[in-house]
Scaffold this active site. Structure first.
Site, PDB file in Angstrom:
ATOM      1  N   ASP A 252      -7.978  -4.830  -0.483  1.00 35.78           N
ATOM      2  CA  ASP A 252      -8.466  -5.388  -1.739  1.00 35.78           C
ATOM      3  C   ASP A 252      -8.273  -6.898  -1.810  1.00 35.78           C
ATOM      4  O   ASP A 252      -9.021  -7.596  -2.493  1.00 35.78           O
ATOM      5  CB  ASP A 252      -7.742  -4.732  -2.922  1.00 35.78           C
TER       6      ASP A 252
ATOM      7  N   HIS B 156       0.847  -1.191   0.000  1.00 37.39           N
ATOM      8  CA  HIS B 156       0.000   0.000   0.000  1.00 37.39           C
ATOM      9  C   HIS B 156       0.880   1.237   0.000  1.00 37.39           C
ATOM     10  O   HIS B 156       1.965   1.244   0.597  1.00 37.39           O
ATOM     11  CB  HIS B 156      -0.921   0.012   1.235  1.00 37.39           C
TER      12      HIS B 156
END
Length: 426
Positions: A373, A316
């Site tokens: 996700d 991320h």
């Protein structure tokens, strides 16, 4: 506020300039360089704004090193476990969690604002049947500015809250209509007897006349556990500080554009695979890997610097530790495995990838932990939601964050957003 002395060398002359340091209530302080160009005749260069604070905000706090996310000071784990999405919306918009009566009133208002103008429905009908729901959603939300043009000049707080409630209520309806249009099937109107999240699932699943699917065991009603799962996903997506789509919303808002046009721009920004479209890519990649026995091969491809293959759902931009939203979804996924009959084949592959990556020095040393996700796609698949709807669901959750950030931005005097450049042309 304290002072910092920045020493700059210009050719052979040493020049010193002083800039203020602004202290945050949490997180790193910032150097105020708003007058940097005026005092030095130079710009700063920060490609991708990786070290630039673009605004002052009291909405959301992220500590990427510690894996921490808070809305209005409350940890995301507490909100995901103990509060529903509408409570989270109220918190973001009003700065506090609602009382029982306030939540009842807010819920009632959202239910009754969920219907859209029939003319907007005609606009949705005009799209081709194979149109992606995100293109319909972006266009539909932009069109809402024509139906509620008065929101362009919201001067008092009550009008701002009405504008916010209206867009939060209508986004799921536009998204559900877009979904059914993309399948070429009749739309289902909202049912005000149903809660926010249940109503969205109902608009996706019901048959004309509001009837639910019948099975050998009776009517297949929406399960409470399904509502809880999707509601948690909405909550975890509600806001995430100054990400690409939120920055887009603030940038468009800085021009004086209609709030709903700014939200539409945020939807378009979210559509990118590097942003909101990532969970759809995760499921596609799990399908491509195909079998647990192929996991090691794809892990090796991800580690090969000469191979363009990239493992989706890991790492991320902000979090250099475990994504706290991913932790919440991982916990939820484990709870729902049997109750929602999660796709065991996909789960098997995902679990193997997770197991290998969390023990592999390549991933650990680079802070490539599973992100939100990686888990959300498996849960949405279990809810029988088609992949093209994964990103619209992200939109539904994030709408409250966008509108809260926009309202905060416009409550104080602001300038149009206008970055500068390092010119390298002729």
């Amino acid at each position: 506020m304290s002072k910092d002395t920045v020493t700059m060398i210009n050719n052979r002359t040493e020049e010193k300039f002083e800039f203020d340091i602004l202290d945050a209530t949490r997180g790193p302080s910032v150097v105020d360089i708003s007058k940097f160009y005026k005092e030095t005749g130079m710009f700063t260069f920060d490609e991708g704004y990786t070290s630039t604070a673009s605004c002052r905000s009291k909405v959301t706090y992220i500590d990427g090193q510690q894996g921490e996310l808070r809305y209005r000071g409350i940890p995301i784990e507490e909100l995901a476990e103990n509060h529903n999405y509408l409570e989270t919306c109220f918190l973001l918009l009003r700065g506090k969690l609602p009382s029982a009566d306030e939540l009842l009133d807010f819920d009632y208002e959202i239910r009754h604002r969920s219907f859209i103008d029939e003319n907007l429905k005609q606009l949705i009908d005009s799209f081709p049947d194979n149109a992606h729901p995100m293109s319909i959603l972006s266009s539909g939300v932009s069109a809402l500015s024509s139906f509620y043009y008065e929101h362009l000049k919201n001067n008092d707080e009550e009008a701002k809250q009405e504008m916010a409630s209206r867009i939060i209520a209508k986004i799921p309806t536009v998204a559900a209509f877009a979904y059914r249009k993309s399948l070429g099937i009749p739309i289902i109107y909202p049912d005000i007897e149903r809660s926010f999240t249940e109503n969205f699932l109902y608009m996706l699943r019901a048959y004309p006349g509001g009837k639910m699917k019948r099975t050998l065991n009776g009517v297949e009603e929406i399960k409470e556990i399904e509502i809880k799962a999707l509601d948690t996903i909405f909550t975890l997506h509600a806001d995430h500080e100054q990400n690409a789509s939120t920055t887009t919303v603030r940038t468009v808002a800085s021009t004086g554009a209609h709030p709903y046009v700014a939200i539409s721009a945020g939807i378009s920004a979210l559509w990118g695979r590097a942003h909101g479209g990532a969970n759809e890519s995760v499921i596609s990649q799990l399908d491509m890997i195909g079998d647990v026995k192929n996991v090691d091969k794809y892990i090796a491809k991800a580690k090969d610097p000469n191979d363009p293959f990239r493992l989706m759902g890991f790492g991320h931009r902000v979090y250099k530790n475990f994504d706290p939203r991913a932790k919440a979804l991982k916990k939820l996924q484990d709870q729902l495995k049997n109750e929602l009959d999660l796709d065991s084949h996909l789960m098997e592959i995902a679990h193997k990838i997770e197991e290998v990556a969390l023990q592999d020095e390549y991933f650990v040393s680079r802070n490539l932990y599973p992100n939100i996700d990686f888990y959300s796609g498996v849960i949405l698949t279990a809810l029988k939601i088609n992949r093209p709807m994964f990103t619209p669901i992200f939109v539904i959750g994030r709408t409250v964050g966008w509108i809260t950030q926009l309202m905060e931005f416009r409550r104080t005097p602001y300038k149009i957003t206008r970055p500068r450049q390092l010119y390298l042309g002729k």
